[in-house]
Design an enzyme around this catalytic site. Structure first.
Site, short mmCIF file in Angstrom:
data_model
loop_
_atom_site.label_atom_id
_atom_site.label_comp_id
_atom_site.label_asym_id
_atom_site.label_seq_id
_atom_site.Cartn_x
_atom_site.Cartn_y
_atom_site.Cartn_z
N LYS A 174 14.70 -31.04 -53.33
CA LYS A 174 15.79 -30.29 -53.96
C LYS A 174 15.44 -30.06 -55.42
O LYS A 174 15.23 -31.00 -56.18
CB LYS A 174 17.11 -31.05 -53.85
CG LYS A 174 18.27 -30.28 -54.48
CD LYS A 174 19.47 -31.15 -54.75
CE LYS A 174 20.41 -30.42 -55.69
NZ LYS A 174 21.48 -31.29 -56.20
N GLY A 235 29.92 -32.93 -60.92
CA GLY A 235 30.76 -34.08 -61.26
C GLY A 235 32.15 -33.74 -61.75
O GLY A 235 32.91 -34.63 -62.13
N ALA A 261 27.76 -29.27 -55.72
CA ALA A 261 28.40 -29.60 -56.99
C ALA A 261 29.83 -29.09 -57.07
O ALA A 261 30.13 -27.98 -56.67
CB ALA A 261 27.60 -29.08 -58.19
N GLY A 262 30.69 -29.94 -57.63
CA GLY A 262 32.07 -29.56 -57.93
C GLY A 262 33.09 -29.93 -56.89
O GLY A 262 34.30 -29.87 -57.16
N ASN A 283 28.32 -36.04 -54.31
CA ASN A 283 28.07 -37.41 -54.72
C ASN A 283 29.30 -38.02 -55.38
O ASN A 283 29.93 -38.93 -54.86
CB ASN A 283 26.86 -37.47 -55.65
CG ASN A 283 26.41 -38.89 -55.98
OD1 ASN A 283 25.39 -39.08 -56.62
ND2 ASN A 283 27.13 -39.92 -55.55
N THR A 284 29.67 -37.46 -56.53
CA THR A 284 30.76 -38.03 -57.32
C THR A 284 32.07 -38.11 -56.55
O THR A 284 32.82 -39.08 -56.69
CB THR A 284 30.97 -37.22 -58.61
OG1 THR A 284 29.71 -37.09 -59.28
CG2 THR A 284 31.96 -37.89 -59.54
#
Length: 331
Positions: A174, A235, A261-262, A283-284
């Site tokens: 990635k 994040g 993301a987001g 992830n977050t």
């Protein structure tokens, strides 16, 4: 002689091969990759390459892995294929921000993910016995997807992934090249430059990018194997800010499109899948939840539900009410 290892000066007695040096500091040669004066040292030459006074070494860790054997789809789910490899779970998860590796492992298991992203980082040469992610998340069970998190130039990203390939034989990677620390928005100029080099060197590049359909098409035309537009800032948990562009990217793409993301909630994950995305990377949203294990299960179900909703086809939106019950035979 003095050698700089991962930015720290160390004194050794010459002569010393790379294998001798690794043994001296207590590292398993099979679990690390070595760069000497910005040149990769292949494992087959560890016994021949001699370390000299003033050399600068970078030693990073992680080993490669593959898709789980016998992975099965959840009821009603379907597979997707990236770079010739088939996966049943459309949820990809990161491995950072958890309180410890044990929680990381439990959350990944609960998510049902088959692909986990991993950052390539320096080995702790001061204490080589420190636990590593591979001790908790088996790379023989999960597909490790090395990424270039924290890289701000094409050169940094390419160098990182070259080391990753040496460490574990990875070619599916990635790529993300960031623009600044405040937004972590992708620097598309540097991303394009890095992608061109990596593809030429045989890497199969899944690429984090802006939600610009023109840029996404260019990356696909270059040979990237998956397009990963951001939903919103990394994040942030703001969800998908531009669903129209995401839908346009999905409609034009001939390779998998994954929102990256987001995502902050299961609703965000379901929305991405309802737009027709092939998967979601997060992830977050899991790691920083009040209960990461429970949130991982929720995200798993949301991705599955969103995919089923997309395949089923939602009802059309109407300007006025339309009764559910037939009017014929009304008393």
């Amino acid at each position: 002689m003095q050698v700089t290892i991962n930015g720290e000066g160390r004194d050794f007695t010459a002569p010393l091969t790379v294998r001798d040096l690794l043994s001296t500091i207590g590292l398993d040669p099979a679990k690390v990759a070595v760069e000497r004066n910005r040149e990769i040292v292949t494992r087959s030459t560890y016994d021949q390459v001699v370390v000299a006074d003033g050399d600068r070494l970078e030693i990073v860790h992680f080993i490669g892995g593959g898709a789980p054997d016998g992975a099965k789809a959840a009821e009603g789910a379907d597979s997707f294929t990236v770079a010739g490899r088939t996966f049943w779970s459309r949820l990809l998860v990161g491995t950072g921000k958890y309180k410890d590796f044990e929680e990381t492992a439990r959350a990944i298991e609960a998510s049902g993910a088959e692909i986990v992203t991993v950052a390539v980082r320096r080995v702790n040469v001061t204490d080589p016995n420190q636990p590593m992610l591979v001790d908790y998340v088996d790379p023989k069970t999960y597909t490790y997807l090395p990424n270039t998190a924290g890289c701000y130039t094409a050169d940094e990203a390419v160098r990182t992934l070259r080391l990753a390939r040496e460490a574990g034989g990875w070619d599916l990677v990635k790529l993300e090249v960031l623009g600044d620390q405040k937004t972590l928005y992708p620097n598309m100029t540097e991303t394009l430059a890095a992608a061109e080099i990596l593809i030429r060197e045989g890497f199969k590049v899944m690429v984090y990018c802006s939600d610009d359909p023109i840029m996404a098409q260019r990356l696909e035309d270059m040979g990237c194997v998956a397009i990963m537009p951001l939903g919103s800032l990394i994040g942030s948990g703001l969800g998908i800010q531009n669903p129209i562009n995401i839908r346009l990217i999905v409609e034009q793409a001939k390779v998998p499109v994954l929102v990256d993301a987001g995502v902050g909630s299961p609703a965000d994950a379901a929305e991405a899948m309802e737009l027709g995305c092939d998967g979601v990377l997060m992830n977050t949203a899991i790691a920083q939840a009040g209960d990461p294990i429970r949130m991982a299960r929720a995200m798993k179900l949301a991705v599955e539900a969103g995919r089923l909703g997309y395949l089923a086809g939602r009802m059309p939106k109407k300007k006025y009410a339309d009764p559910s019950s037939p009017l014929a035979g009304l008393i």
